[in-house]
Design a protein around this motif. Structure first.
Motif, PDB file in Angstrom:
ATOM      1  N   HIS A  55       0.845  -1.200  -0.027  1.00 18.28           N
ATOM      2  CA  HIS A  55       0.024   0.022   0.024  1.00 18.28           C
ATOM      3  C   HIS A  55       0.982   1.321   0.190  1.00 18.28           C
ATOM      4  O   HIS A  55       2.247   1.050   0.217  1.00 18.28           O
ATOM      5  N   ASP A  59       5.999   5.038   4.349  1.00 11.96           N
ATOM      6  CA  ASP A  59       6.778   3.918   4.952  1.00 11.96           C
ATOM      7  C   ASP A  59       7.183   2.932   3.860  1.00 11.96           C
ATOM      8  O   ASP A  59       8.154   2.221   4.132  1.00 11.96           O
ATOM      9  N   HIS A  60       5.985   2.827   3.129  1.00  8.18           N
ATOM     10  CA  HIS A  60       6.199   1.517   2.021  1.00  8.18           C
ATOM     11  C   HIS A  60       6.376   1.955   0.780  1.00  8.18           C
ATOM     12  O   HIS A  60       6.624   1.172  -0.152  1.00  8.18           O
ATOM     13  N   ASP A 251       1.071  -4.728   7.501  1.00  5.90           N
ATOM     14  CA  ASP A 251       0.137  -3.694   7.742  1.00  5.90           C
ATOM     15  C   ASP A 251      -1.349  -4.371   7.440  1.00  5.90           C
ATOM     16  O   ASP A 251      -1.930  -4.044   6.599  1.00  5.90           O
ATOM     17  N   HIS A 291      -2.891  -2.836  12.989  1.00  5.82           N
ATOM     18  CA  HIS A 291      -1.681  -3.537  12.694  1.00  5.82           C
ATOM     19  C   HIS A 291      -1.945  -4.848  13.720  1.00  5.82           C
ATOM     20  O   HIS A 291      -2.687  -4.954  14.483  1.00  5.82           O
ATOM     21  N   HIS A 313       8.900  -4.543  10.890  1.00  6.55           N
ATOM     22  CA  HIS A 313       7.806  -3.323  11.163  1.00  6.55           C
ATOM     23  C   HIS A 313       7.860  -3.077  12.644  1.00  6.55           C
ATOM     24  O   HIS A 313       6.654  -2.892  13.136  1.00  6.55           O
TER      25      HIS A 313
HETATM   26 ZN   LIG Z   1       3.675   0.294   7.595  1.00  6.87          ZN
END
Ligand SMILES: [Zn+2]
Ligand SMILES: [Zn+2]
Length: 331
Positions: A55, A59-60, A251, A291, A313
């Motif tokens: 997604h 951060d990704h 995630d 999460h 993560h």
């Molecule tokens: Zn994330």
């Protein structure tokens, strides 16, 4: 047998996620997620042909600019896959730079972006350097059983997880290695020839064991046709080595629906890369942020029967307390 695919986390478990999958004896690699990739050398980045993005939380996807900078001016095509609205995200990222001088570059770096929808449709668009990275070649295709890429040696499967937005999980499934035992073939007086390629293809397609094969053999009196079913041939002349499975899950809220999809996509994986963001004591917060906790990640890994689990993560609040997260995961 030497494994064909070598996956590893690009960073430590507190940094922005990315998993690099190197191919043995090929100058090629895949990437799951495009977080912080500063630790990858340019040589390694240039080997990447496909990137699968769960997604577009920052951060990704923050590594996209770095990839773009490195590939610009090279004859290279990079295929990115992501969730719904992904094409617009790529388009906007590209549009945040000025491209007035690239029209006559000698090379045409190309970004292909595919966005996957839970209804089984996949929209694809191309962005070519020489056209200033404008949207071109729009098309829509369908995919079945979550299979978004099929090559001779492997396929990539996806699952749609709920993270208050779609977060894609991925699995790389290497196809089985089908080896023909030549000595057995000779012992049975069977010839080599195109029928063996048909046999391999039948196995790859997963045909039933009662499928019949007619083999023409040389005998003293001339030619003779002998019949075998697939099950017999598997037992007598084939050595089938199962392919590797690598799963990437991040995630996702710990809901029933997500749990079922995670177990399914990670089933019997040789490697499961899975997020373990919070300690179980903070389960309420993990739920609010959609999460997984370390304990939930460990349970899912065990239910899926994976051989190795690699957590990542971790929330930065646990710096210096990795042990606590790992203990929960293994419990
Ligand atoms: Zn994330
Ligand atoms: Zn996220």
């Amino acid at each position: 047998m030497t494994p064909q695919f070598h996956p590893c986390l690009v960073n430590g478990p507190f940094d922005d996620p990315a998993v690099y999958v190197d191919f043995l004896h090929e100058r090629r690699a895949l990437l799951f997620d495009l977080g912080d990739i500063r630790a990858l050398s340019p040589r390694k980045i240039l080997r990447i042909t496909h990137i699968f993005i769960s997604h577009t939380h920052i951060d990704h996807f923050i590594g996209f600019t770095q990839v773009l900078r490195l590939c610009l001016g090279r004859e290279k095509t990079l295929h990115l896959f992501g969730p719904p609205d992904f094409i617009a995200r790529v388009e906007h990222s590209l549009a945040s730079f000025t491209w007035n001088l690239v029209g006559n570059y000698p090379t045409d770096f190309t970004v292909i972006a595919s966005e996957l929808h839970p209804d089984g449709t996949c929209g694809t668009v191309e962005f070519h350097c020489r056209s200033g990275f404008k949207r071109e070649q729009e098309r829509t295709e369908r995919f079945a059983d979550g299979i978004i890429l099929e090559e001779d040696a492997f396929r990539i499967r996806t699952a749609f997880l709920d993270h208050k937005t779609v977060s894609l999980a991925f699995a790389l499934e290497e196809k089985d290695h089908v080896n023909i035992m030549k000595n057995r073939l000779m012992e049975l007086g069977l010839p080599t020839g195109p029928w063996l390629a048909d046999l391999k293809r039948a196995i790859m397609r997963g045909e039933d064991d009662d499928k019949l094969f007619r083999v023409r053999c040389d005998v003293e009196a001339g030619m003779e046709e002998r019949r075998f079913n697939l099950g017999e041939l598997k037992a007598k002349i084939l050595n089938i080595v199962p392919g590797q499975r690598i799963a990437y899950v991040t995630d996702a809220a710990h809901t029933k629906a997500n749990a079922a999809k995670i177990v399914e996509i990670a089933r019997k994986a040789d490697f499961l890369f899975i997020e373990a963001v919070f300690l179980d004591a903070e389960q309420a917060q993990a739920g609010e942020r959609y999460h997984l906790t370390a304990r939930e990640a460990g349970l899912l890994a065990r239910q899926a029967g994976v051989a190795r689990v690699i957590p990542f993560h971790f929330s930065p609040r646990y710096r210096g307390m990795e042990e606590a997260l790992l203990r929960e995961l293994w419990q």
